[in-house]
Design a protein around this motif. Structure first.
Motif, PDB file in Angstrom:
ATOM      1  N   ASP A 178       0.745  -1.269  -0.009  1.00 52.16           N
ATOM      2  CA  ASP A 178       0.048   0.011  -0.118  1.00 52.16           C
ATOM      3  C   ASP A 178       0.920   1.206   0.225  1.00 52.16           C
ATOM      4  O   ASP A 178       0.255   2.369   0.103  1.00 52.16           O
ATOM      5  CB  ASP A 178      -0.728  -0.125   1.112  1.00 52.16           C
ATOM      6  CG  ASP A 178      -0.373  -0.058   2.637  1.00 52.16           C
ATOM      7  OD1 ASP A 178       0.935  -0.801   2.721  1.00 52.16           O
ATOM      8  OD2 ASP A 178      -0.695   0.657   3.400  1.00 52.16           O
ATOM      9  N   ARG A 202      -9.635  -4.924  -1.681  1.00 55.20           N
ATOM     10  CA  ARG A 202      -8.633  -4.925  -0.259  1.00 55.20           C
ATOM     11  C   ARG A 202      -9.447  -5.910   0.612  1.00 55.20           C
ATOM     12  O   ARG A 202     -10.255  -6.681   0.366  1.00 55.20           O
ATOM     13  CB  ARG A 202      -8.934  -3.470   0.306  1.00 55.20           C
ATOM     14  CG  ARG A 202     -10.329  -3.105   0.271  1.00 55.20           C
ATOM     15  CD  ARG A 202     -10.518  -1.705   1.125  1.00 55.20           C
ATOM     16  NE  ARG A 202     -11.812  -1.301   0.950  1.00 55.20           N
ATOM     17  CZ  ARG A 202     -12.273   0.011   1.671  1.00 55.20           C
ATOM     18  NH1 ARG A 202     -11.303   0.622   2.442  1.00 55.20           N
ATOM     19  NH2 ARG A 202     -13.649   0.331   1.307  1.00 55.20           N
ATOM     20  N   TYR A 219      -7.754   3.652   0.168  1.00 55.05           N
ATOM     21  CA  TYR A 219      -8.118   2.691  -0.997  1.00 55.05           C
ATOM     22  C   TYR A 219      -8.751   3.590  -2.348  1.00 55.05           C
ATOM     23  O   TYR A 219      -8.331   3.044  -3.399  1.00 55.05           O
ATOM     24  CB  TYR A 219      -9.664   1.917  -0.451  1.00 55.05           C
ATOM     25  CG  TYR A 219     -10.285   1.243  -1.535  1.00 55.05           C
ATOM     26  CD1 TYR A 219      -9.478   0.036  -1.948  1.00 55.05           C
ATOM     27  CD2 TYR A 219     -11.302   1.378  -1.987  1.00 55.05           C
ATOM     28  CE1 TYR A 219     -10.066  -0.592  -2.968  1.00 55.05           C
ATOM     29  CE2 TYR A 219     -11.963   0.818  -2.941  1.00 55.05           C
ATOM     30  CZ  TYR A 219     -11.498  -0.504  -3.402  1.00 55.05           C
ATOM     31  OH  TYR A 219     -12.024  -1.019  -4.454  1.00 55.05           O
TER      32      TYR A 219
END
Length: 233
Positions: A178, A202, A219
């Motif tokens: 990430d 995710r 996200y």
């Protein structure tokens, strides 16, 4: 007795989708620490025989007819390609004039026997979850000898010859892929594989979400970075 299991029919775009698991228990070539199904007691990458599938196909036919399914999504407990009757299952569905989507983790897509099977499908989904060799070995725990580079290369080589729609699912995991450096690596992988569609996912399972989940904001940032930039390649 049928060994298949199903999810309820759902709509995707304008198609009625029937999702089917063709494995009676988990069989996979990975043993990921964050797999929602649990540990891989049967870690295999060659085909295995299960019970006769006559009753399973009869049940599948009934599910198709009652649910008016238009797309059959083979999304199994582990790697569906290791079922030695998957070829027959796909042929059965195709003979009814329906489309088939196959989920594979993607590693086996370089082997001739699996290429032939996958090529029968209208859509194939491959996936990636970590972006370094160290993490690949540590958290996805593949069969000995597997490498991340080969994993990516296998999907890329398959898609070059594939005539259907190749969907690439990327799961973003906190602490593993990430950060900005990882996102740039993922962009390079996307470019190498050249999929027709990208899904950015995710961790959604409650037991993994707290430790491995990312925020809604992050996200959205990562999704935008991957989905906006990919079409510039």
């Amino acid at each position: 007795m049928s060994n298949f299991s199903y999810k309820d029919i759902y709509m995707e775009d304008v198609r009625r989708v029937l999702e089917v698991n063709i494995l009676p228990e988990k069989h996979c070539n990975f043993d990921c620490i964050f797999c929602p199904i649990g540990r891989s007691q049967n870690k295999v990458d060659t085909q295995k025989s299960f019970d006769k599938i006559d009753s399973s196909l009869a049940e599948l036919e009934s599910k198709i007819e009652t649910g008016k399914a238009e797309l059959i999504f083979i999304n199994s407990k582990g790697e569906a390609l290791v079922h030695d009757k998957i070829d027959d299952i796909i042929d059965f569905v195709k003979a009814k004039g329906l489309q088939v989507r196959l989920l594979s983790n993607g590693y086996l897509l370089s082997r001739e026997e699996y290429i032939e099977i996958s090529n029968k499908c209208d859509e194939v989904v491959g996936e990636i979850k970590v972006i370094t060799e160290e993490d690949f070995q540590k958290v996805q725990r593949p069969i000995e000898g597997y490498t991340l580079a080969e994993y990516i290369s296998n999907m890329a080589s398959f898609n070059k010859q594939y005539k259907g729609k190749f969907i690439f699912e990327i799961t973003i995991i906190k602490g593993y892929n990430d950060d900005e450096k990882s996102i740039e690596k993922i962009k390079a992988v996307i470019k190498e594989i050249s999929p027709d569609e990208i899904i950015v996912a995710r961790m959604e399972e409650d037991r993994f979400k707290k430790k491995l989940g990312i925020t809604d904001e992050r996200y959205e940032e990562i999704s935008k970075a991957l989905l906006d930039d990919v079409w510039k390649f």
